[in-house]
Design a protein around this motif. Sequence first.
Motif, mmCIF file in Angstrom:
data_model
loop_
_atom_site.group_PDB
_atom_site.id
_atom_site.type_symbol
_atom_site.label_atom_id
_atom_site.label_comp_id
_atom_site.label_asym_id
_atom_site.label_seq_id
_atom_site.Cartn_x
_atom_site.Cartn_y
_atom_site.Cartn_z
ATOM 1 N N PRO A 5 0.829 -1.209 0.000
ATOM 2 C CA PRO A 5 0.000 0.000 0.000
ATOM 3 C C PRO A 5 0.862 1.256 0.000
ATOM 4 C CG PRO A 5 0.008 -1.012 2.178
ATOM 5 C CD PRO A 5 0.703 -1.968 1.262
ATOM 6 N N LYS A 8 -1.464 5.422 2.089
ATOM 7 C CA LYS A 8 -2.781 5.096 2.639
ATOM 8 C C LYS A 8 -3.077 6.010 3.824
ATOM 9 C CE LYS A 8 -5.464 1.317 4.659
ATOM 10 N NZ LYS A 8 -5.419 -0.092 5.127
ATOM 11 N N GLN A 9 -4.060 6.835 3.683
ATOM 12 C CA GLN A 9 -4.416 7.779 4.729
ATOM 13 C C GLN A 9 -4.951 7.056 5.964
ATOM 14 O OE1 GLN A 9 -4.330 11.199 5.080
ATOM 15 N NE2 GLN A 9 -3.106 11.361 3.202
ATOM 16 N N ALA A 11 -3.473 5.033 7.994
ATOM 17 C CA ALA A 11 -2.910 3.722 8.324
ATOM 18 C C ALA A 11 -2.259 3.768 9.698
ATOM 19 C CB ALA A 11 -1.898 3.285 7.277
ATOM 20 N N ASP A 42 -2.527 -2.841 9.488
ATOM 21 C CA ASP A 42 -2.952 -1.661 8.743
ATOM 22 C C ASP A 42 -1.723 -0.790 8.555
ATOM 23 O OD1 ASP A 42 -4.322 0.410 7.573
ATOM 24 O OD2 ASP A 42 -5.191 1.160 9.455
ATOM 25 N N THR A 44 1.291 1.265 5.614
ATOM 26 C CA THR A 44 1.504 1.923 4.334
ATOM 27 C C THR A 44 2.959 2.296 4.162
ATOM 28 O OG1 THR A 44 0.709 3.695 2.874
ATOM 29 C CG2 THR A 44 1.102 4.283 5.175
#
Length: 358
Positions: A5, A8-9, A11, A42, A44
């Motif tokens: 990813p 990714k905002q 994360a 989660d 990025t």
Amino acid sequence: GASLPLDKQGAKILFTVNPREPKFFPLSLQASAKVFWAANEDWTLASDGGWDLTNYGLFNCNDKEAGIITSRLVDAMRRLRCETLVVGECGHGYGAARWEGPEWLQKSYPFEVKSILELMDDYVREGRIRLDPSKNPLPCTLHDPCNLVRHGGICEAQRRVLRKAADAFTEMTPNREENFCCGGGGGQLAMARYKQRRLQSGSVKADQIKASGAVPVMQPAFDLLWGGDTGFYALRLGSARASLMNRFAGFEARGVRVTGSSDWYVTPMNAAMSIYACIHHHNPSERLTPQQAIGIYTQNAAWLSHDEQRLGKLEHGFQADLSVLDTDLTAPFHYRDVQVKYIVKKGKQVYANTSHSS
């Protein structure tokens, strides 16, 4: 499946890496992505300067430049609204981000900083990743890098993971903060005048590895591909340092049993190529004889897997696992000319090169 990813905002984790990983060792980055996927993390990567954890301001002793580089990590964390900055494999990068960064910026971080080692320890402890040590029964040991351990304070996380991942983990003596330096950090690797000091330090480390019972598994093809005065090692490290890479004969001379492998798919899965690389090491003092080079892929490999009583030799009573080549590897040869004629497994032919004339 696993993915990489990007930007990714929100994360939870921003993962930063050493630039050598995406450029030269993408398998390392892929492996990290697989671990994150298995742990249902989660996370990025950042597309701006926040992806690079290295800090050459530290090496240059320039606090202003070091602070500017650190600010890129802080800016990426703020832009992506991440909670934890996770520093990948890089000793100076961890120290720069975790300990020096707030000093350079003259303010505390509004987020947590962790080493990838600490994160792996969290995953195992929380049961987010389950490990089976029986999959790794061979002897292994652990070097304590100065930047992470002596200076960074990360001593136990990697040990807890290794004990869960391997059946035969053995400590070096001494270990943790008292472990011997490898001689390559602290900028010494970049300075030719410290060559003899590094060689002496390296001999101490080699003796430690030997005493632990762990075995170095080397990838000779890298010297063939990157060695020499015009190769990648010399271009990036300098000729003096490049000559010290891939110490095949050096290990053998100190009584450390060496085994060979490939780094497929970074290097070809071609044993003839790797044997050729051992025989033709760019540093003549590190070359192996043809018999030694063949041995690290046969007898030594069988010994490493605890199969030396049934594999690795052409002798009565040993399992008939063998490859028949069209070339004598104990005579002068070039690996590009070597062809496999037959492969025999447990006494049965499982492959025949039908295009071969003889």
